[in-house]
Design a protein around this motif. Sequence first.
Motif, short mmCIF file in Angstrom:
data_model
loop_
_atom_site.label_atom_id
_atom_site.label_comp_id
_atom_site.label_asym_id
_atom_site.label_seq_id
_atom_site.Cartn_x
_atom_site.Cartn_y
_atom_site.Cartn_z
N ASP A 70 22.16 25.23 31.18
CA ASP A 70 22.18 24.74 29.80
C ASP A 70 23.21 23.63 29.58
O ASP A 70 23.35 23.14 28.46
CB ASP A 70 22.44 25.89 28.83
CG ASP A 70 23.73 26.63 29.15
OD1 ASP A 70 24.30 26.41 30.24
OD2 ASP A 70 24.17 27.45 28.31
N ALA A 71 23.94 23.23 30.62
CA ALA A 71 24.89 22.13 30.49
C ALA A 71 24.13 20.85 30.13
O ALA A 71 23.09 20.55 30.74
CB ALA A 71 25.67 21.93 31.78
N PRO A 72 24.62 20.04 29.18
CA PRO A 72 23.86 18.87 28.72
C PRO A 72 23.95 17.66 29.64
O PRO A 72 23.05 16.82 29.63
CB PRO A 72 24.50 18.56 27.35
CG PRO A 72 25.90 19.07 27.48
CD PRO A 72 25.82 20.27 28.35
N ASP A 73 25.04 17.56 30.42
CA ASP A 73 25.22 16.37 31.26
C ASP A 73 26.02 16.74 32.49
O ASP A 73 26.48 17.89 32.64
CB ASP A 73 25.93 15.25 30.47
CG ASP A 73 27.23 15.72 29.85
OD1 ASP A 73 28.16 16.06 30.61
OD2 ASP A 73 27.33 15.77 28.60
N LEU A 74 26.20 15.77 33.37
CA LEU A 74 26.84 16.04 34.65
C LEU A 74 28.30 16.45 34.48
O LEU A 74 28.76 17.38 35.15
CB LEU A 74 26.75 14.80 35.56
CG LEU A 74 27.40 14.92 36.95
CD1 LEU A 74 26.77 16.08 37.72
CD2 LEU A 74 27.25 13.61 37.72
N LEU A 75 29.04 15.76 33.63
CA LEU A 75 30.45 16.11 33.43
C LEU A 75 30.59 17.54 32.92
O LEU A 75 31.44 18.30 33.38
CB LEU A 75 31.11 15.14 32.47
CG LEU A 75 31.31 13.70 32.96
CD1 LEU A 75 31.97 12.85 31.88
CD2 LEU A 75 32.15 13.68 34.22
N SER A 76 29.76 17.91 31.97
CA SER A 76 29.78 19.27 31.43
C SER A 76 29.39 20.28 32.50
O SER A 76 29.97 21.37 32.60
CB SER A 76 28.84 19.39 30.24
OG SER A 76 29.22 18.52 29.20
N PHE A 77 28.40 19.92 33.31
CA PHE A 77 27.94 20.82 34.36
C PHE A 77 29.06 21.09 35.37
O PHE A 77 29.29 22.24 35.78
CB PHE A 77 26.72 20.22 35.07
CG PHE A 77 26.10 21.14 36.09
CD1 PHE A 77 25.14 22.06 35.73
CD2 PHE A 77 26.49 21.09 37.43
CE1 PHE A 77 24.56 22.91 36.65
CE2 PHE A 77 25.92 21.92 38.37
CZ PHE A 77 24.96 22.84 37.98
N ALA A 78 29.78 20.03 35.77
CA ALA A 78 30.87 20.20 36.74
C ALA A 78 31.96 21.08 36.16
O ALA A 78 32.54 21.94 36.84
CB ALA A 78 31.43 18.84 37.14
N GLU A 131 28.58 5.66 31.57
CA GLU A 131 27.83 6.35 30.52
C GLU A 131 26.84 7.35 31.11
O GLU A 131 26.55 8.39 30.50
CB GLU A 131 27.10 5.34 29.64
CG GLU A 131 28.02 4.46 28.80
CD GLU A 131 27.30 3.29 28.16
OE1 GLU A 131 26.06 3.17 28.37
OE2 GLU A 131 27.95 2.49 27.46
N ASN A 132 26.30 7.03 32.29
CA ASN A 132 25.33 7.93 32.92
C ASN A 132 25.93 9.30 33.23
O ASN A 132 25.21 10.30 33.30
CB ASN A 132 24.78 7.31 34.21
CG ASN A 132 23.81 6.19 33.95
OD1 ASN A 132 23.32 6.01 32.83
ND2 ASN A 132 23.52 5.40 34.97
N LEU A 133 27.25 9.34 33.45
CA LEU A 133 27.90 10.61 33.76
C LEU A 133 27.83 11.57 32.57
O LEU A 133 27.94 12.79 32.74
CB LEU A 133 29.36 10.38 34.15
CG LEU A 133 29.59 9.60 35.46
CD1 LEU A 133 31.07 9.30 35.65
CD2 LEU A 133 29.05 10.40 36.65
N GLU A 134 27.66 11.02 31.36
CA GLU A 134 27.54 11.85 30.16
C GLU A 134 26.15 11.78 29.55
O GLU A 134 25.92 12.27 28.44
CB GLU A 134 28.57 11.41 29.12
CG GLU A 134 30.00 11.71 29.53
CD GLU A 134 31.00 11.38 28.43
OE1 GLU A 134 31.53 12.33 27.81
OE2 GLU A 134 31.23 10.18 28.20
N ALA A 135 25.22 11.18 30.28
CA ALA A 135 23.84 11.08 29.78
C ALA A 135 23.14 12.43 29.97
O ALA A 135 23.46 13.20 30.87
CB ALA A 135 23.09 9.99 30.53
N PRO A 136 22.17 12.75 29.12
CA PRO A 136 21.44 14.01 29.26
C PRO A 136 20.83 14.15 30.65
O PRO A 136 20.28 13.20 31.21
CB PRO A 136 20.35 13.91 28.18
CG PRO A 136 20.91 12.98 27.16
CD PRO A 136 21.72 11.98 27.94
N MET A 137 20.94 15.34 31.21
CA MET A 137 20.43 15.59 32.56
C MET A 137 19.95 17.03 32.64
O MET A 137 20.53 17.93 32.02
CB MET A 137 21.54 15.32 33.60
CG MET A 137 21.07 15.33 35.04
SD MET A 137 22.39 14.80 36.19
CE MET A 137 22.52 13.06 35.79
#
Length: 489
Positions: free
Chosen positions: A405-413, A389-395
């Motif tokens: 502006d990516a909301p989480d790690l998966l989106s950022f990658a 879940e942390n991989l999609e947690a706000p970061m």
Amino acid sequence: MSLSSALSTAQSIFNNSGTQSAVVSKNIANAQNPDYIRRSAVVVTGGNGAMIGDIVRSQNAPLLRQTIESSSVASGQRTLLDGLEEIKNLMGGNSNELSPAKLITAFRNNLDAFASTANDTGLGISVISSAQDLATGLNTAADKLQQIRKDADDQIKQDVDELNSLLSKLESVNNQVKNATASGTDANDALDEREALVKQISEIVGVTSYIRENNDLVLYTSDGVTLFETVPRKVTFQPTAAFDASTNGSGVYIDGVALKAGEAANTSAKGSIQALLQLRDTVAPTFQSQLDEIARGLITAFAETGPTGALAPMTGLFSYKDSSGVQQTAIPASGAIVPGLASRIFVNPVVVPPAGTPDKLRDGGINGAAYVVNTGGSSYGDLLDKYNENLEAPMTFDPLTEIADAPDLLSFASDSMGWLEQLRSTATAADESKTAMLTRTLDAYSSNTGVSLDEELSLLLDIEQSYKAGTKLMATVDEMMQALLDIAS
């Protein structure tokens, strides 16, 4: 017409035909030479009849300026695109199978499987293996990215050396042009050579030119810095021995003024040097910052905080080394790039078989007994689910990455690859447009100044007819002279 006039006319025909034939022959011999400008023998008439007044080049100054400009922008765009293609290849080419996004997806799939069957040691080993692939992928990409920067730096040095060499040659050829123009001798060959040198220079750095008295050339960069005036201005550059994420390369200076790097995917770079500076100092460092933020996100997502989450966060599955190679346990600060982190991230040896065990990932305790979370047995995957879940947690990510502006790690990658693809796509379209413009300009310039074999061969036929007329006139004069001699005898 008197006999003396006839003889003079015949001699003029032979002289003119000989000169015209020599000019046409030279044109034909250089028909495939892109740096050769067609010559024409200009016939003028006067009191002594027709004669060759001058041999002129088919110059077209506006088209030449456009050719030089198009050559500069096309060279800059192609250089940037080549660099972007090289970065894309680091990610595995068109399929991007080596990209952090793909590696994280593969790792997460294994993590899901292990969480659902937490007592399966084999699945735990698969998780650790895919985690190692992910860390190694970041290490390799970061290291090769720095090598791309080093290669760009080396190419800048080569281009600067080549530019200084071309400017030195330009001085010699320009002096030949000035001397020939001042003395009234033929300067055409020297003018061709000078023009060819300017074209080569324009592929390295954008230039504009100005012609002064006696055909003297003055050359400026596109930014208005004097590059050549009577003598070449010095172009200096200090290469960098090695690059890491914290290294800033040296600038290129022309007559003491720094040359600006190109900007944007449809680059403003004119010539290869500006594009190489852009690749070395802007594009590659930005992508490096994205890799570093992905590494920081992984370390943060898998940090250990103890059974209640109240203990000081410490590195868990993913750890890292400082610049001196010492393993760290502190979690990097949120929202700030740690330069070079992607090249120093690794999987904690505590969970790597055979010396370590994946159970510490499932149960906690990588940092000691106080951090153990799962005390209920090997069948519990709650902690694994939390990591997932942390991989999609706000970061929060650093704005310098250009995708903060990516909301989480998966989106950022995922956005990181999107950023690279968008850059490359725009650069590709711009390259096609600028290359097409260069091709059209070269065609137009060649049509106006180049050699057409059809035209030259047709001109040879005309010269042949003129020569025949001259020989017929000489034959007639000879007959008349013979008749006079016969009468006199």
